[in-house]
Motif scaffolding. Structure first.
Motif, PDB file in Angstrom:
ATOM      1  N   LEU A  80      17.003 -30.631 -20.224  1.00  0.00           N
ATOM      2  CA  LEU A  80      17.855 -30.503 -21.198  1.00  0.00           C
ATOM      3  C   LEU A  80      17.906 -29.125 -21.788  1.00  0.00           C
ATOM      4  O   LEU A  80      18.800 -28.737 -22.219  1.00  0.00           O
ATOM      5  CB  LEU A  80      17.886 -31.514 -22.370  1.00  0.00           C
ATOM      6  N   PRO A  90      20.558 -26.306 -19.971  1.00  0.00           N
ATOM      7  CA  PRO A  90      22.015 -26.163 -20.562  1.00  0.00           C
ATOM      8  C   PRO A  90      22.171 -25.324 -22.206  1.00  0.00           C
ATOM      9  O   PRO A  90      22.848 -24.582 -22.200  1.00  0.00           O
ATOM     10  CB  PRO A  90      22.618 -27.458 -20.884  1.00  0.00           C
ATOM     11  N   MET A  91      21.156 -25.653 -22.732  1.00  0.00           N
ATOM     12  CA  MET A  91      20.834 -25.092 -24.138  1.00  0.00           C
ATOM     13  C   MET A  91      20.576 -23.684 -23.919  1.00  0.00           C
ATOM     14  O   MET A  91      21.347 -22.783 -24.603  1.00  0.00           O
ATOM     15  CB  MET A  91      19.841 -25.449 -25.008  1.00  0.00           C
ATOM     16  N   GLY A 118      23.835 -21.879 -22.669  1.00  0.00           N
ATOM     17  CA  GLY A 118      24.799 -21.662 -23.859  1.00  0.00           C
ATOM     18  C   GLY A 118      24.555 -20.588 -24.869  1.00  0.00           C
ATOM     19  O   GLY A 118      25.353 -19.848 -25.311  1.00  0.00           O
ATOM     20  N   ILE A 119      23.079 -20.469 -25.158  1.00  0.00           N
ATOM     21  CA  ILE A 119      22.574 -19.479 -26.090  1.00  0.00           C
ATOM     22  C   ILE A 119      22.801 -18.036 -25.369  1.00  0.00           C
ATOM     23  O   ILE A 119      23.345 -17.325 -26.175  1.00  0.00           O
ATOM     24  CB  ILE A 119      21.083 -19.786 -26.360  1.00  0.00           C
ATOM     25  N   ALA A 145      14.368 -19.402 -28.586  1.00  0.00           N
ATOM     26  CA  ALA A 145      15.182 -20.815 -28.326  1.00  0.00           C
ATOM     27  C   ALA A 145      13.960 -21.584 -27.393  1.00  0.00           C
ATOM     28  O   ALA A 145      13.788 -22.728 -27.772  1.00  0.00           O
ATOM     29  CB  ALA A 145      16.282 -20.645 -27.555  1.00  0.00           C
TER      30      ALA A 145
END
Lengths: 286, 504, 326
Positions: C11, C14-15, C18-19, C302
Motif C-alpha cells: 500500500l 500508491p502513496m 501520489g506524494i 514519507a
C-alpha cells in the motif's frame, strides 16, 4: 459498599478538575475572543504609528505593554493581532472540519474501494512533512489571509477525516442506523440525521484543539517570512521580530510568545473540558 | 578510582587539544559552499574557500590593490593586451606543475557559454587567452577593459585533472581541502606547495551556522573563533562593545539599495522616482534599524573606491518636498481619503524585499509607514529569495524592490551590467545614452583619472535620475577571539588569508 | 502477520506515487528558478537559459515527471542541483543526525512523560496531579522554536553550560569509544544533543504524560486491579506491576505517532541549533529550489512515516492479543 467509597474518593476531585479545565479554558478563550472583537475600542494607539525614539520601551502608563522595535504600541497590535490569528484559525478549522468530516463520513459509511481510495489520499497528505506542505502551499498561492488559512487546511483536514471515519464505522453498526437502512432511508439522510450528530462531539473537541494549533502554525509561517506581509500586526511578526532582538530586548519576544501560549492554552483547556462533557467515553483519556 | 582515571583522561585530552589548538582556527560561515571549483563559485563561502585552496594571477589586498600572486609581474604593451609572467617552479597541491597552459584552460572554460560560469559576464571583453611560453600568458581583449586586473584573482585550475574540482579541488593556494561535511563544516589544512610558504595556521575549520543570531551566540560561547558579516546589528553592537573579543569594523564592499523599475508607467518619469526617493529616511533606517553598522550612502560609488566623491548627492529625506513634487506631477488628495490621486487613480506602489533578512524586512516596513503617512497607498510584498529574485525582480515585475549588491571591487561591477541600456542585469529597464557612454568610457579607459572622471559624472546623473537609490554602504564586521594563532589582517571581502597569517 | 506486513508495504507504493506527483506539481507552481538561483544575481539571462537546458528544466512538466519516475524505480533519486552529488547520497549522509535527534528526543519525552503521568495518576486530584497537568498544558501550548531559542539563550549563552550549536560525534560511535575507554567524545556528543532534543521533547512529553495519566486512571479502576487490591497486594506493587503494563498499550501507539511529529518538528529545531540533519537540509533545499533534493527528502519522510506507523501497529498487535490485524 467499600467499592463505591473507593471509587468516589478516587474520582470526586478529578471531575472538579475536569470542570475547572472547562471553566478556565472557556474563560481564557472568551476573553481573547472578546478582546479581538472589541479591538477597535480597546486599542489605545494607531497601529502604524511609529516612534523610532521610543523603541522597545517597557510597559508604562502610556503604553500598556510597551513598544515594539518600531516604537509602535504592543497592546494595540496584540489585540488586533488576535483578530487576525483568530480569523485565520477559525477559517482553517471550519474548512478542515467540513472537508475532513465529509471525507470521513463517506469513507466510513460506504467502505469498500471508496474507503480505500480516500484513505490512500489521507495517507498521502499525512506522509508529507507538514511544514513543507504549508510552505509549499503558501509559496504557490501567495500571501494573504485566506491563502494562509488554506495552507493550514491542507495539513489539518486529515485529523478530522480519521476521527470521523472511526466514529462512523462504529456508529454504522448501531441498531438505529440498521433500522433506518431497513426502512429504506437514503445513505445521505442517514449520514446527516443519524451519524453526523453523533460525531459532533469529537469534531468539536478536535476543532477547539485545532484552533490552538492553527495559531501556532500561523506564527511559525510569519517567523519564516511566509505569512501575511507587514505591516499586518500578526502575532507571528511580533514573535519573529522579538526573537531577533531576544538578546538585548527580550520583552517583545516574551510578551508575544506569552500571548500565543495563553491563547493556545485557553483553547486546549476548552477542548479538554468539552471532551469530557460531550464524549463520556473519553472522560479520563486526558 | 574510575573518576580519577576519567579526570586524567580528560585532562590529557584537553592538554593535547590545547597544544594542537594553537595552530587551528574555527571560523563561522552563514552558508555552505555550493562548489569548490573557483570558476563556478557564486556564494560567499565558496569564494572564500576557493581563495584558500587556489591562487590567482594576482591577489587583492584589503585596499583592493592587485599584487602579484601566481604571476610575478605583468605588463600591458597596448591597451588591448595584458601579458603575465608566472613565477618559477609553481606547483599544484598534487605536485603537478602549474604553467601557462593551466591559466589558458581556466579562462577558456570560463568564457565558454556552455560551461555556465556564473561570473562569465565579468570576463566577456576577453577575446582570447594564449600561452606564449611555459611561464607567459597573454590576454587579448576585444576592447580595453580596466577592471580586468581586479577580477584576475580567479583561482587557476589544473588543465589535465580528471577528478571533479567541485568536490575534490586541486589548487595552488595556501591550503588544501581536508574534509567536507556538507552543510556542516569544511576543513582545510596547510598546503606545503604554496610558493610563499605554508601559512602559520595549520588547520582551518569552516563551520556552517545559517542563523545569524545562533552564529553570534556560538561565537560568544567559544564554539567559534572567528565570525564576520552578515550579523544582526544588535549582535554587532554588543560584540563590538565586548572587551573580551577583538573586532574590526570597516567599510565593506556591498550596498543596500532600492531598485526602481523604470519600465513601469508610474516610475517611468525620473521626477516621480525622485519624489519617492525623498520619502526614504536613510538616517533612521541606517542608524535605528541597522544600528549604525552601515553608512548612509550618497551615490552609487562606494567610499572604499578610488572614484569616490562625497559631493555627489541623491535626493534626501524631505516629506514636504516629496508632497510638493507629487503635487507638481498632478497628484493630490482630491477626494479626502488620505491617499493621493490623479484622474481618479490612487497613488499605489508595491515595496518588496526577500524574507531572509530581517533588517530589510524592517526597512521596507518602515518605508511603507513613511509613504503611507505621505499619502501613498504603499503595499508590502515579501517572499523568499528564489521567488523574489529569480521569479520577480529578475523578470522586471517589481515596482520598488529593496536588495543589495556585494563584491564591488571596482565601480564597473555595480554599474555596467546593471544600468547600461539592455544589459543583462538591468532588470528595471533603465536607459540613458549619456550614462551608457560614460560607463563605457569608465570601463575602457586605462588611466585611473580618466576612469574616475567618467564614473563620477555617471554617478551624478544616476543620483538625479534614481534608477537605483543607494540607501547604505554595507559595513564589514569581523570579530575574533583574543588569542589568535596568527596576526589578523582584515579584508573587506571577508577572505580568510588574512586570518591564517598570510598577507591579507 | 506476514501477509499483513506485505499488504501494508504494497500500500505504500500508491502513496509514494501520489506524494511524488503532488510534490512535483507544487514545485512546478512555486515561483523561483533553481538555475537562476544557482548562478546568482550576476549571471546573464543567456547563461541561465543554458543551464536550464543542461538540467532538463526546459522540458514540459509531464516529460520531467516521466523521467523522474523512470529513475526512481531504478533506485536513482537524481542529482542535487546545488550540491553536485546524488540525492540519495546526500540524504543518507544526513539522515543519521535527524534520526539520532528524534530518537533521543522521543526517549526523553517517553521517560519524562511516563514518569510524570504515573506520578500524577498515583494521587489523582492532589497538588502533584494538578501541577503536573498544568505543566503538561504549558508544554503543549508553547511554540517549539520559541522554546528552542529560550533554552539556547539560557543554557548556552547566559550560563554557558552547554554548546549552542552543532553536533558532536555520532552517538553510536561515541558509545563505542566510551566502552573502549575514551569517554570524552560521548560527553561531548551528549552535551551537543541536550538542548535540541529537550526543545523537541517538551511538547511530546506533555502529550504523553496526559495520556499516561488518563490511561493509568482508567486501568486503576478496572476489575483486575481491584481484585489485586482486595487480595492485599500493596498499592505500589499494583501500580508498577499491573496497572502500568496495561496502561502503556495506548501510549505505544501515541509514541509512534509522536515520532512522526518529532521528525517534522525537527526542521525548525535543526535550523536554530545548526544540527546537520534532514531538517536543516530541507530548509536549505527549499530556499534554493533544489527540486530533485526536495523530492528526495519528501519521499524519505514519507517512507519513514509509513515504516513507523507500520512498526507501531505491529507492536500494538504483539503487545495486545485482543487486537487483530486487518
Amino acid at each position: 459498599m467499600a467499592d463505591t467509597k473507593l471509587r468516589a474518593r478516587r474520582f470526586r476531585l478529578p471531575r472538579r478538575l475536569r470542570n475547572a479545565a472547562l471553566l478556565i479554558g472557556a474563560a481564557i478563550s472568551s476573553t481573547i475572543i472578546l478582546l479581538a472583537v472589541f479591538a477597535p475600542f480597546l486599542a489605545t494607539h494607531d497601529l502604524a504609528a511609529m516612534d523610532m525614539v521610543n523603541r522597545f520601551s517597557g510597559p508604562s502608563v502610556e503604553h500598556l505593554l510597551g513598544t515594539d522595535n518600531f516604537g509602535r504600541d504592543i497592546w494595540s497590535r496584540l489585540i488586533y493581532g488576535a483578530r487576525i490569528s483568530l480569523t485565520i484559525a477559525i477559517i482553517a478549522v471550519v474548512c478542515s472540519a467540513i472537508i475532513g468530516t465529509i471525507v470521513g463520513l463517506v469513507s466510513g459509511y460506504f467502505g469498500g474501494w471508496v474507503d480505500l481510495l480516500l484513505m490512500r489520499l489521507t495517507d498521502i497528505f499525512l506522509g508529507f512533512p507538514p511544514l513543507l506542505l504549508v510552505l509549499a502551499v503558501v509559496a504557490v498561492l501567495g500571501p494573504g489571509l485566506f491563502n494562509v488559512a488554506a495552507s493550514l487546511v491542507v495539513v489539518s483536514w486529515t485529523e478530522y477525516a480519521r476521527v470521523v471515519r472511526s466514529t462512523t464505522l462504529s456508529l454504522r453498526e448501531q441498531n438505529y442506523v440498521q433500522a433506518a437502512r431497513a426502512l429504506g432511508a437514503s445513505p445521505w439522510r442517514i449520514l446527516l440525521r443519524e451519524i453526523l450528530p453523533n460525531s459532533l462531539g469529537p469534531i468539536t473537541v478536535l476543532a477547539s484543539l485545532g484552533l490552538g494549533t492553527a495559531i501556532v502554525w500561523e506564527s511559525a509561517l510569519s517567523f519564516l517570512g511566509f505569512g501575511l506581509p507587514p505591516p499586518a500586526p500578526t502575532w507571528g511578526w511580533s514573535l519573529s521580530y522579538g526573537t531577533r532582538f531576544i538578546r538585548d530586548e527580550p520583552w517583545l519576544s516574551v510578551v508575544s510568545g506569552a500571548a500565543i501560549m495563553v491563547t493556545v492554552l485557553g483553547f486546549n483547556l476548552l477542548g479538554d473540558g468539552l471532551r469530557d462533557v460531550l464524549d463520556p467515553r473519553h472522560k479520563n483519556r486526558g | 578510582m574510575f573518576r580519577l582515571r576519567l579526570l586524567a583522561a580528560t585532562a590529557a585530552m584537553a592538554l593535547a587539544t590545547g597544544i594542537a589548538g594553537a595552530q587551528e582556527l574555527v571560523i563561522g560561515a552563514d552558508v555552505d559552499a555550493g562548489t569548490l571549483d573557483p570558476r563556478l563559485a557564486r556564494d560567499t563561502t565558496a569564494y572564500r574557500s576557493v581563495n584558500l585552496i587556489y591562487s590567482g594571477l594576482v591577489h587583492l589586498t584589503s585596499d583592493l590593490e592587485p599584487v602579484p600572486d601566481l604571476a610575478e609581474s605583468w605588463e600591458s604593451p597596448d591597451p588591448k593586451t595584458l601579458v603575465f609572467t608566472l613565477r618559477e617552479g609553481l606547483t599544484f597541491s598534487d605536485g603537478s606543475a602549474l604553467t601557462a597552459e593551466d591559466v589558458v584552460f581556466t579562462f577558456e572554460t570560463i568564457l565558454n557559454p556552455d560551461f555556465s560560469a556564473p561570473q562569465r559576464g565579468l570576463f566577456t571583453p576577453i577575446e582570447s587567452v594564449e600561452a606564449v611560453d611555459e611561464r607567459t600568458v597573454r590576454f587579448n581583449l576585444a576592447s580595453p577593459y580596466a577592471p580586468l586586473l581586479s577580477y584576475l584573482d580567479m583561482g587557476i585550475v589544473p588543465s589535465d585533472y580528471d577528478g571533479d574540482l567541485s568536490t575534490d579541488p586541486v589548487g595552488a593556494g595556501p591550503m588544501v581541502l581536508s574534509n567536507w561535511s556538507r552543510g556542516s563544516e569544511i576543513v582545510f589544512s596547510a598546503s606545503d606547495s604554496y610558493w610563499a610558504g605554508a601559512p602559520a595556521v595549520k588547520e582551518v575549520t569552516l563551520r556552517i551556522v545559517g542563523d545569524n543570531a545562533a552564529r553570534a551566540q556560538a561565537f560568544e560561547a567559544g564554539d567559534l573563533d572567528v565570525i564576520q558579516s552578515p550579523l544582526s546589528p544588535g549582535d554587532i553592537k554588543r560584540l563590538a562593545a565586548d572587551e573580551s573579543f577583538n573586532s574590526n569594523l570597516a567599510a565593506g564592499l556591498g550596498v543596500t539599495y532600492l531598485n526602481m523599475n523604470t519600465s513601469k508607467p508610474l516610475l517611468a518619469d525620473p521626477a516621480m522616482r525622485r519624489a519617492f526617493a525623498m520619502l526614504v529616511d536613510q538616517s533612521t533606517i541606517v542608524n535605528a534599524i541597522y544600528e549604525g553598522v552601515d553608512e548612509v550612502a550618497n551615490s552609487i560609488i562606494l567610499p572604499s573606491s578610488w572614484a569616490y566623491d562625497a559631493s555627489i548627492t541623491q535626493p534626501t529625506f524631505d516629506p514636504e518636498g516629496a508632497k510638493a513634487a507629487f503635487a507638481e506631477l498632478g497628484w493630490s488628495d482630491s477626494d479626502g481619503d488620505g491617499v493621493l490621486d490623479r484622474e481618479g487613480q490612487k497613488l499605489s506602489i508595491t515595496l518588496s524585499t526577500h524574507s531572509e533578512d530581517p533588517n530589510r524586512i524592517q526597512a521596507v516596513e518602515f518605508l511603507q509607514a513613511t509613504m503611507q503617512q505621505a499619502g501613498i497607498d504603499a503595499q508590502v510584498q515579501i517572499s523568499d529569495w528564489p521567488s523574489f529574485s529569480t521569479g520577480y525582480v529578475q523578470k522586471g515585475e517589481h515596482e520598488i524592490a529593496l536588495l543589495g549588491w556585494l563584491n564591488i571591487v571596482d565601480p564597473d561591477r555595480l554599474t555596467y551590467n546593471q544600468l547600461t541600456t539592455g544589459a543583462g542585469l538591468n532588470w528595471g529597464g533603465y536607459s540613458n545614452a549619456e550614462v551608457d557612454k560614460l560607463l563605457e568610457e569608465g570601463r575602457t579607459a586605462l588611466d585611473q583619472d580618466a576612469r574616475t572622471q567618467a564614473y563620477q559624472k555617471a554617478a551624478a546623473i544616476i543620483a538625479t535620475e534614481v534608477p537605483y537609490y543607494i540607501i547604505s554602504y554595507q559595513g564589514y564586521h569581523l570579530f575574533y577571539k583574543k588569542d589568535m594563532p596568527a596576526d589578523v589582517t582584515a579584508n573587506p571581502r571577508g577572505t580568510f588569508r588574512g586570518m591564517i597569517g598570510m598577507p591579507g | 502477520m506476514t501477509a499483513y506486513v506485505i499488504r501494508r508495504l504494497l500500500l505504500f507504493v500508491p502513496m509514494a506515487i501520489g506524494i511524488v506527483i503532488v510534490t512535483f506539481c507544487l514545485l512546478l507552481l512555486i515561483p523561483g528558478d533553481p538555475a537562476a538561483v544557482l548562478l546568482g544575481q550576476e549571471a546573464t539571462p543567456e547563461a541561465i537559459a543554458t543551464l536550464r537546458r543542461t538540467l532538463g528544466l526546459d522540458q514540459p512538466a509531464y516529460i520531467q515527471l516521466f523521467i523522474y519516475f523512470g529513475n526512481v524505480v531504478q533506485g536513482d533519486l537524481g542529482q542535487s542541483i546545488f550540491q553536485n552529488a546524488p540525492v540519495s547520497e546526500i540524504i543518507l549522509g544526513r539522515i543519521g543526525a535527524t534520526l539520532e535527534l528524534a530518537i533521543v528526543a522521543l526517549t526523553m519525552s517517553a521517560a519524562i512523560g511516563i514518569t510524570l503521568g504515573v506520578i500524577a495518576a498515583m494521587r489523582p486530584g492532589g497538588i502533584v496531579d494538578a501541577s503536573a497537568m498544568v505543566l503538561a498544558q504549558l508544554g503543549i501550548s508553547m511554540p517549539v522554536y520559541w522554546l528552542a531559542l529560550l533554552l539556547m539563550l539560557a543554557f548556552a549563552v547566559m550560563l554557558g553550560w552547554l554548546p549552542a550549536i552543532g553536533r558532536g560525534e555520532p552517538l553510536l560511535s561515541a558509545f563505542g569509544m566510551a566502552i573502549a575507554g575514551n569517554p570524552a567524545p560521548l560527553l561531548d556528543s551528549l552535551s551537543h544533543i541536550a538542548l535540541p532534543a529537550a526543545s523537541l521533547a517538551v511538547n511530546s512529553a506533555a502529550i504523553i504524560s496526559r495520556l499516561v495519566r488518563a490511561s493509568m486512571l482508567e486501568v486503576l479502576n478496572e476489575d483486575f486491579v481491584r481484585t489485586a487490591r482486595a487480595k492485599g497486594v500493596r498499592r505500589r506493587q499494583v501500580i508498577w506491576k499491573h496497572a502500568l503494563r496495561n496502561a502503556l498499550l495506548p501510549v505505544i501507539s501515541v509514541i509512534g505517532l509522536r515520532f512522526g511529529a518529532l521528525l517534522g518538528g525537527a526542521i525548525l529545531t535543526e535550523t536554530i541549533f545548526a544540527w546537520p540533519g534532514l531538517g536543516q537540509l530541507t530548509i536549505a533545499a527549499i530556499s534554493q529550489r533544489d527540486l530533485p533534493l526536495i523530492q528526495g527528502i519528501v519521499l524519505t519522510f514519507a517512507m519513514i512515516f509509513a515504516t513507523v506507523t507500520l512498526i507501531v501497529d505491529l507492536l500494538y498487535a504483539v503487545v495486545d492479543p485482543r487486537i487483530r490485524l486487518k
